[in-house]
Write a protein that holds these residues in place. Structure first.
Motif, PDB file in Angstrom:
ATOM      1  N   ALA A 149     -19.805  18.669  47.833  1.00  0.00           N
ATOM      2  CA  ALA A 149     -19.950  17.290  48.428  1.00  0.00           C
ATOM      3  C   ALA A 149     -19.792  18.069  49.316  1.00  0.00           C
ATOM      4  N   ALA A 150     -19.320  19.625  50.224  1.00  0.00           N
ATOM      5  CA  ALA A 150     -19.093  20.072  51.252  1.00  0.00           C
ATOM      6  C   ALA A 150     -20.356  20.057  51.158  1.00  0.00           C
ATOM      7  N   GLN A 151     -21.778  20.811  50.976  1.00  0.00           N
ATOM      8  CA  GLN A 151     -23.006  20.570  51.079  1.00  0.00           C
ATOM      9  C   GLN A 151     -23.969  19.685  51.416  1.00  0.00           C
ATOM     10  N   VAL A 152     -22.878  18.159  50.454  1.00  0.00           N
ATOM     11  CA  VAL A 152     -24.303  16.953  50.400  1.00  0.00           C
ATOM     12  C   VAL A 152     -24.139  16.623  52.482  1.00  0.00           C
ATOM     13  N   ARG A 153     -22.991  16.876  52.464  1.00  0.00           N
ATOM     14  CA  ARG A 153     -21.849  16.335  53.692  1.00  0.00           C
ATOM     15  C   ARG A 153     -22.236  17.189  55.016  1.00  0.00           C
ATOM     16  N   LYS A 154     -23.183  18.373  54.819  1.00  0.00           N
ATOM     17  CA  LYS A 154     -23.973  19.229  55.185  1.00  0.00           C
ATOM     18  C   LYS A 154     -24.926  18.210  56.117  1.00  0.00           C
ATOM     19  N   VAL A 155     -25.809  17.988  54.649  1.00  0.00           N
ATOM     20  CA  VAL A 155     -27.330  17.246  54.641  1.00  0.00           C
ATOM     21  C   VAL A 155     -26.884  15.820  55.784  1.00  0.00           C
ATOM     22  N   GLU A 156     -26.070  15.426  55.669  1.00  0.00           N
ATOM     23  CA  GLU A 156     -25.846  14.072  56.008  1.00  0.00           C
ATOM     24  C   GLU A 156     -25.832  14.544  57.502  1.00  0.00           C
ATOM     25  N   GLY A 157     -25.030  15.448  58.136  1.00  0.00           N
ATOM     26  CA  GLY A 157     -25.229  16.281  59.157  1.00  0.00           C
ATOM     27  C   GLY A 157     -26.359  15.961  59.452  1.00  0.00           C
ATOM     28  N   ILE A 158     -27.336  16.641  59.293  1.00  0.00           N
ATOM     29  CA  ILE A 158     -28.780  17.280  59.813  1.00  0.00           C
ATOM     30  C   ILE A 158     -28.907  15.436  59.569  1.00  0.00           C
ATOM     31  N   ILE A 159     -29.492  14.534  58.641  1.00  0.00           N
ATOM     32  CA  ILE A 159     -30.113  13.361  58.823  1.00  0.00           C
ATOM     33  C   ILE A 159     -29.546  12.148  59.705  1.00  0.00           C
ATOM     34  N   ARG A 160     -28.471  12.776  59.346  1.00  0.00           N
ATOM     35  CA  ARG A 160     -28.059  12.089  60.886  1.00  0.00           C
ATOM     36  C   ARG A 160     -28.118  12.726  62.629  1.00  0.00           C
ATOM     37  N   SER A 161     -28.458  13.651  62.256  1.00  0.00           N
ATOM     38  CA  SER A 161     -28.821  13.690  64.046  1.00  0.00           C
ATOM     39  C   SER A 161     -30.335  13.743  64.546  1.00  0.00           C
ATOM     40  N   ASP A 162     -31.558  13.572  63.744  1.00  0.00           N
ATOM     41  CA  ASP A 162     -31.928  13.158  63.825  1.00  0.00           C
ATOM     42  C   ASP A 162     -33.040  11.640  62.788  1.00  0.00           C
ATOM     43  N   ALA A 163     -33.302  10.100  64.423  1.00  0.00           N
ATOM     44  CA  ALA A 163     -33.105   9.151  63.546  1.00  0.00           C
ATOM     45  C   ALA A 163     -35.128   9.417  63.067  1.00  0.00           C
ATOM     46  N   ARG A 164     -35.964  10.562  62.841  1.00  0.00           N
ATOM     47  CA  ARG A 164     -36.821  10.370  62.140  1.00  0.00           C
ATOM     48  C   ARG A 164     -36.798  11.219  61.168  1.00  0.00           C
ATOM     49  N   ARG A 165     -35.596  11.439  60.762  1.00  0.00           N
ATOM     50  CA  ARG A 165     -35.258  12.017  58.934  1.00  0.00           C
ATOM     51  C   ARG A 165     -34.950  10.824  58.161  1.00  0.00           C
ATOM     52  N   ARG A 166     -35.923  10.476  57.589  1.00  0.00           N
ATOM     53  CA  ARG A 166     -36.001   8.567  57.208  1.00  0.00           C
ATOM     54  C   ARG A 166     -35.913   9.165  55.364  1.00  0.00           C
ATOM     55  N   PHE A 167     -36.897  10.729  55.002  1.00  0.00           N
ATOM     56  CA  PHE A 167     -37.034  10.343  53.947  1.00  0.00           C
ATOM     57  C   PHE A 167     -36.418  11.462  52.890  1.00  0.00           C
ATOM     58  N   LEU A 168     -35.596  10.884  51.652  1.00  0.00           N
ATOM     59  CA  LEU A 168     -35.060  12.378  51.159  1.00  0.00           C
ATOM     60  C   LEU A 168     -35.396  12.579  50.178  1.00  0.00           C
TER      61      LEU A 168
ATOM     62  N   ARG B  60     -36.202  25.840  56.706  1.00  0.00           N
ATOM     63  CA  ARG B  60     -35.408  25.758  57.493  1.00  0.00           C
ATOM     64  C   ARG B  60     -33.627  25.807  56.478  1.00  0.00           C
ATOM     65  N   ASN B  61     -33.207  26.314  56.979  1.00  0.00           N
ATOM     66  CA  ASN B  61     -31.022  26.224  56.386  1.00  0.00           C
ATOM     67  C   ASN B  61     -30.182  25.396  56.322  1.00  0.00           C
ATOM     68  N   THR B  62     -29.812  25.038  55.221  1.00  0.00           N
ATOM     69  CA  THR B  62     -28.829  23.972  55.496  1.00  0.00           C
ATOM     70  C   THR B  62     -27.793  23.858  55.898  1.00  0.00           C
ATOM     71  N   ASN B  63     -27.522  26.022  55.776  1.00  0.00           N
ATOM     72  CA  ASN B  63     -26.002  26.544  56.552  1.00  0.00           C
ATOM     73  C   ASN B  63     -25.729  27.062  57.611  1.00  0.00           C
TER      74      ASN B  63
END
Ligand code: ASP
Length: 435
Positions: free
Chosen positions: A16-35, A262-265
């Motif tokens: 869950a902690a890692q998925v929250r990082k994923v969320e942070g990455i996605i929300r920080s750039d509106a162009r990131r629309r496809f996961l 890129r590095n999620t961490n």
């Protein structure tokens, strides 16, 4: 506004902690629309990957043995993930269905694909994204490779506003059954999605900050590669540098879509950008990579150069033995062919006997224990002195070069050395160019 496709590897969605990082990455750039998520990977070194556990379950089920224990571990991991992320996905019924399928003889690929499927369902739910099942939009050929028809099939499923989640690793085969790519194949899914939506960039999020100029086990202070061309990466990964599935490059390369590792961490780090072209004037060499485990068959025959069809006969015999070769450098009255040891496996005696019979050489033999080292860089082409620098460095370290090969592209010089010289040779080449 262009769009960005983000593939997240197993460690990026392992908890869950890692998925929250994923969320942070996605929300920080509106162009990131496809996961494109993988199945949950290892949370710590001795942890198990979900995909491996699924393969274990399938193997046990196939032998009529109980798979209850590994299956329980899988269930616990997903249930914990869903609970900690507070998602409402009805996991119990999904897990019960997979168990039922396992008991009724489901295919190995179907079982493995459920790792990504469940990961995708949970992440889509958590992110409020639309879930697109790759079973509807990705096609694989009978031998498990990507069918290019997938781009047009997938594109209409990814139209509209908002976020989309497409699980990695699987699609359908020509018979309509679920098929997976080879291991690490979520990278391919990410590339297909990037191609289907004509993405501005394909971001491949993993647990390293991109590629290094040399294997850190050999060169501990190896510098990161900031930018590398598709061609250079192809040469480096052929020689063993791996962060990205080989087959994943082709869909995006054909469409000139850059890939960013890129590095999620450490999302603030720029990672490695893989592009169609780069300015190579300041960094002629992007990396040095190599592998041990090669052998060479050498064939010598006087006036070989005048004998028409000699090379063809050699390669015909090799092909007839079902062996693929790596390189075939020639001299005037000599030719050698280099093989990966695993290709030769148990076939050498017969191969040499056949070559002897057909070619009547003056001398023929086999040398084991070779390593190949590739020094790769677009900046080498048409530049004087690169080879001199490389060979001077090798010579100064007392390493004897057994083989030299350079393709016509001039972006790669390959040398063959004895395995005992592999590490000092890589170190010498690296330091000749980098410091
Ligand atoms: N989960 C699959 C594997 O472990 C695919 C992937 O992660 O890319 O190979």
């Amino acid at each position: 506004m262009g769009s960005v496709v983000c593939k997240f590897g197993g460690t990026s969605v392992a908890s869950a902690a890692q998925v929250r990082k994923v969320e942070g990455i996605i929300r920080s750039d509106a162009r990131r629309r496809f996961l494109v998520p993988s199945a949950p990977g290892k949370r710590y070194p001795s942890d198990k990957k979900i995909t491996d556990l699924l393969y274990t379950c399938h193997q046990l089920a196939e032998q009529g043995l109980s798979f209850a224990e590994p299956y329980q571990i899988i269930c616990d991991r997903y249930l914990e993930l869903a609970r900690e992320l507070e998602v409402s996905t009805s996991l119990e019924s999904e897990l019960a269905e997979i168990e039922r399928q396992l008991k009724s003889g489901a295919s190995r690929d179907y079982v493995a694909s459920r790792g990504e499927y469940l990961s995708g369902r949970i992440i889509a739910d958590y992110m409020g994204a639309r879930f697109v099942d790759p079973a509807d939009g990705i096609r694989l050929t009978a031998d498990g490779h990507l069918d290019p028809a997938s781009y047009a099939l997938l594109a209409p499923l990814l139209q509209g506003e908002g976020l989309f989640v497409v699980p990695g690793f699987y699609g359908r085969g020509p018979d309509g059954e679920i098929r997976t790519f080879s291991r690490g194949g979520s990278d391919i899914t990410g590339a297909v999605v990037a191609r289907a939506v004509d993405a501005e960039v394909y971001e491949n999020w993993t647990d390293v900050s991109g590629l290094l100029m040399a294997d850190p086990r050999i060169v501990p202070d190896a510098q990161p590669i900031r930018e590398v061309t598709y061609r250079e990466l192809r040469e480096l990964s052929y020689m063993g540098a791996s962060v990205f599935h080989e087959e994943a490059m082709f869909p995006v390369r054909q469409a000139n879509i850059p890939i960013n590792i890129r590095n999620t961490n450490a999302p603030e780090e720029p990672g490695t950008l893989i592009t169609p072209a780069r300015d190579a004037s300041s960094t002629p060499i992007v990396g040095v990579a190599g592998r041990t485990g090669f052998s060479m068959v050498y064939i010598e025959k006087e006036l070989m150069n005048q004998e028409r069809g000699f090379g063809r006969k050699v390669l015909d015999i090799i092909e007839a033995h079902g062996i693929s070769f790596e390189h075939a450098p020639t001299g005037i009255d000599s030719m050698c062919v280099i093989f990966a040891d695993k290709e030769l496996d148990g076939k050498t005696d017969e191969l040499i006997a056949d070559l002897n019979r057909a070619l009547k050489p003056d001398r023929i033999g086999l040398v084991h224990g070779l390593a190949l080292i590739a020094t790769v860089g677009e900046g080498m082409a048409f530049r004087v002195g690169t080879a001199a620098r490389l060979f001077t460095a090798i010579a100064n370290n007392g390493v004897n070069v057994r083989i030299i090969a350079q393709g016509s592209s001039e972006i790669n010089i390959i040398i063959g050395v004895e395995e005992k010289d592999f590490v000092p040779a890589v170190q010498a080449i690296y330091h000749a160019f980098v410091e």
